[in-house]
Scaffold this motif. Structure first.
Motif, PDB file in Angstrom:
ATOM      1  N   GLN A  21      80.213  46.980 -62.045  1.00  0.00           N
ATOM      2  CA  GLN A  21      81.278  46.843 -63.046  1.00  0.00           C
ATOM      3  C   GLN A  21      82.341  47.937 -62.906  1.00  0.00           C
ATOM      4  O   GLN A  21      83.539  47.673 -62.999  1.00  0.00           O
ATOM      5  N   TYR A  35      99.528  42.460 -60.571  1.00  0.00           N
ATOM      6  CA  TYR A  35      98.520  41.412 -60.345  1.00  0.00           C
ATOM      7  C   TYR A  35      99.152  40.028 -60.176  1.00  0.00           C
ATOM      8  O   TYR A  35      98.814  39.284 -59.258  1.00  0.00           O
ATOM      9  N   LYS A  51      94.866  26.241 -60.857  1.00  0.00           N
ATOM     10  CA  LYS A  51      94.806  26.471 -62.310  1.00  0.00           C
ATOM     11  C   LYS A  51      95.259  25.218 -63.064  1.00  0.00           C
ATOM     12  O   LYS A  51      94.665  24.856 -64.080  1.00  0.00           O
ATOM     13  N   ALA A  74      87.580  36.711 -69.063  1.00  0.00           N
ATOM     14  CA  ALA A  74      88.148  37.379 -67.883  1.00  0.00           C
ATOM     15  C   ALA A  74      89.581  36.888 -67.709  1.00  0.00           C
ATOM     16  O   ALA A  74      90.045  36.629 -66.601  1.00  0.00           O
ATOM     17  N   ASP A  98      88.954  40.141 -71.965  1.00  0.00           N
ATOM     18  CA  ASP A  98      88.813  40.769 -70.647  1.00  0.00           C
ATOM     19  C   ASP A  98      88.267  42.183 -70.859  1.00  0.00           C
ATOM     20  O   ASP A  98      88.531  42.807 -71.890  1.00  0.00           O
ATOM     21  N   ILE A  99      87.530  42.661 -69.877  1.00  0.00           N
ATOM     22  CA  ILE A  99      86.951  44.001 -69.987  1.00  0.00           C
ATOM     23  C   ILE A  99      87.991  45.086 -69.691  1.00  0.00           C
ATOM     24  O   ILE A  99      87.779  46.256 -69.993  1.00  0.00           O
ATOM     25  N   ASN A 100      89.143  44.657 -69.124  1.00  0.00           N
ATOM     26  CA  ASN A 100      90.093  45.631 -68.595  1.00  0.00           C
ATOM     27  C   ASN A 100      91.338  45.759 -69.483  1.00  0.00           C
ATOM     28  O   ASN A 100      92.150  44.833 -69.578  1.00  0.00           O
ATOM     29  N   ALA A 125      86.749  42.790 -74.127  1.00  0.00           N
ATOM     30  CA  ALA A 125      85.343  42.397 -74.299  1.00  0.00           C
ATOM     31  C   ALA A 125      84.685  42.219 -72.942  1.00  0.00           C
ATOM     32  O   ALA A 125      85.322  41.811 -71.972  1.00  0.00           O
ATOM     33  N   ASN A 126      83.395  42.527 -72.919  1.00  0.00           N
ATOM     34  CA  ASN A 126      82.588  42.318 -71.720  1.00  0.00           C
ATOM     35  C   ASN A 126      81.941  40.933 -71.812  1.00  0.00           C
ATOM     36  O   ASN A 126      81.286  40.621 -72.814  1.00  0.00           O
ATOM     37  N   ALA A 127      82.119  40.119 -70.776  1.00  0.00           N
ATOM     38  CA  ALA A 127      81.568  38.759 -70.769  1.00  0.00           C
ATOM     39  C   ALA A 127      80.060  38.752 -70.991  1.00  0.00           C
ATOM     40  O   ALA A 127      79.497  37.762 -71.458  1.00  0.00           O
ATOM     41  N   ALA A 143      88.452  31.724 -65.051  1.00  0.00           N
ATOM     42  CA  ALA A 143      89.066  31.438 -63.753  1.00  0.00           C
ATOM     43  C   ALA A 143      89.018  32.679 -62.875  1.00  0.00           C
ATOM     44  O   ALA A 143      89.532  33.734 -63.255  1.00  0.00           O
ATOM     45  N   PHE A 144      88.402  32.551 -61.737  1.00  0.00           N
ATOM     46  CA  PHE A 144      88.296  33.647 -60.765  1.00  0.00           C
ATOM     47  C   PHE A 144      87.770  34.916 -61.437  1.00  0.00           C
ATOM     48  O   PHE A 144      88.187  36.026 -61.105  1.00  0.00           O
ATOM     49  N   ASN A 148      83.132  38.421 -60.658  1.00  0.00           N
ATOM     50  CA  ASN A 148      83.294  39.849 -60.945  1.00  0.00           C
ATOM     51  C   ASN A 148      82.265  40.374 -61.938  1.00  0.00           C
ATOM     52  O   ASN A 148      82.141  41.581 -62.112  1.00  0.00           O
TER      53      ASN A 148
HETATM   54  C1  LIG Z   1      90.715  37.905 -60.488  1.00  0.00           C
HETATM   55  S1  LIG Z   1      91.029  38.389 -62.163  1.00  0.00           S
HETATM   56  C2  LIG Z   1      91.276  36.797 -62.910  1.00  0.00           C
HETATM   57  C3  LIG Z   1      92.272  36.848 -64.040  1.00  0.00           C
HETATM   58  C4  LIG Z   1      92.696  35.472 -64.575  1.00  0.00           C
HETATM   59  N1  LIG Z   1      91.551  34.729 -65.057  1.00  0.00           N
HETATM   60  C5  LIG Z   1      93.435  34.680 -63.541  1.00  0.00           C
HETATM   61  O1  LIG Z   1      92.891  33.683 -63.055  1.00  0.00           O
HETATM   62  O2  LIG Z   1      94.569  35.037 -63.213  1.00  0.00           O
HETATM   63  C6  LIG Z   1      89.390  38.827 -62.709  1.00  0.00           C
HETATM   64  C7  LIG Z   1      89.339  39.397 -64.112  1.00  0.00           C
HETATM   65  O3  LIG Z   1      87.968  39.550 -64.491  1.00  0.00           O
HETATM   66  C8  LIG Z   1      87.895  40.665 -65.364  1.00  0.00           C
HETATM   67  N2  LIG Z   1      86.476  41.078 -65.521  1.00  0.00           N
HETATM   68  C9  LIG Z   1      85.683  41.640 -64.585  1.00  0.00           C
HETATM   69  N3  LIG Z   1      84.459  41.870 -65.084  1.00  0.00           N
HETATM   70  C10 LIG Z   1      84.482  41.445 -66.381  1.00  0.00           C
HETATM   71  C11 LIG Z   1      83.512  41.427 -67.418  1.00  0.00           C
HETATM   72  N4  LIG Z   1      82.267  41.872 -67.229  1.00  0.00           N
HETATM   73  N5  LIG Z   1      83.866  40.940 -68.614  1.00  0.00           N
HETATM   74  C12 LIG Z   1      85.137  40.476 -68.826  1.00  0.00           C
HETATM   75  N6  LIG Z   1      86.099  40.477 -67.880  1.00  0.00           N
HETATM   76  C13 LIG Z   1      85.777  40.948 -66.660  1.00  0.00           C
HETATM   77  C14 LIG Z   1      88.781  41.676 -64.661  1.00  0.00           C
HETATM   78  O4  LIG Z   1      89.108  42.740 -65.511  1.00  0.00           O
HETATM   79  C15 LIG Z   1      89.955  40.796 -64.249  1.00  0.00           C
HETATM   80  O5  LIG Z   1      90.970  40.783 -65.235  1.00  0.00           O
END
Ligand SMILES: C[S@@+](CC[C@H](N)C(=O)[O-])C[C@H]1O[C@@H](n2cnc3c(N)ncnc32)[C@H](O)[C@@H]1O
Length: 191
Positions: A21, A35, A51, A74, A98-100, A125-127, A143-144, A148
């Protein structure tokens, strides 16, 4: 006696489960401000097509007798949320989780210029452990993002917990296909 550590994938690397993480977070903190541009450049814009296919699959309602609530997990900079809200002509309410914090900051700023800016909220939030009530969403999209999350089984358990009975879970993610000559991962929608 040696105890074996649990490992997982981080790109091409094998890393300790508990380290993943922080590695993921460092990547997205670093790229948050560029991004969206990177997504367009690296996919040649084709992520938009994938998408759109996900949103077509979700087919959010345009009206109803009660709110239609979606958790976009996310959700990063809110790309999926904007598409869902537009497809529902402003009816859907989307929580972008999203966690970030940096990805969310960029998303919240972007959302100010959306067609329906008040239909989205941005929550850190953490998924793997969601701060939402049981059975509180009509749909959960990711999505994507699932690749992660270090403990995918926890994230799926949480998705199940927060979804209403009959709610939809839609995952857009890269996947390997068994097509001769096609060795690259391709995106797929999982329901
Ligand atoms: C590749 S980006 C995808 C963003 C968006 N869904 C898109 O398709 O444009 C991956 C996202 O997953 C988030 N992420 C990673 N680990 C996570 C977790 N444990 N909980 C929530 N979000 C998380 C990252 O912070 C990042 O914003």
């Amino acid at each position: 006696m040696t105890q074996s550590r649990q490992t997982t994938h981080f790109g091409e690397q094998e890393v300790a489960l508990e380290d993943k993480q922080a590695l993921v977070n460092a990547v997205f903190h670093g790229v948050a401000d560029r991004y969206d541009l990177m997504n367009d450049l690296m996919s040649g814009g084709i992520h938009r097509v994938w998408k759109d296919a996900m949103i077509a699959d979700l087919a959010p309602p345009k009206q109803g007798t009660r709110p239609y609530r979606v958790l976009d997990m996310a959700g990063g900079t809110g790309d999926i949320a904007e598409r869902i809200i537009n497809a529902s002509v402003g009816y859907a309410e989307v929580v972008v989780a999203d966690i970030n914090s940096d990805m969310l900051r960029v998303g919240a700023e972007r959302a100010k210029s959306w067609r329906f800016p008040t239909q989205a909220s941005f929550i850190e939030a953490n998924a793997e452990k969601l701060p939402f009530e049981d059975k509180s969403f009509d749909a959960y999209t990711i999505a994507f993002g699932i690749r992660n999350v270090p403990r995918i089984e926890l994230a799926l358990g949480e998705a199940h917990r927060v979804l209403k009975r009959g709610g939809r879970l839609i995952v857009l993610e890269f996947s390997q296909v068994d097509v001769p000559g096609l060795d690259e991962p391709v995106p797929r929608i999982f329901r």
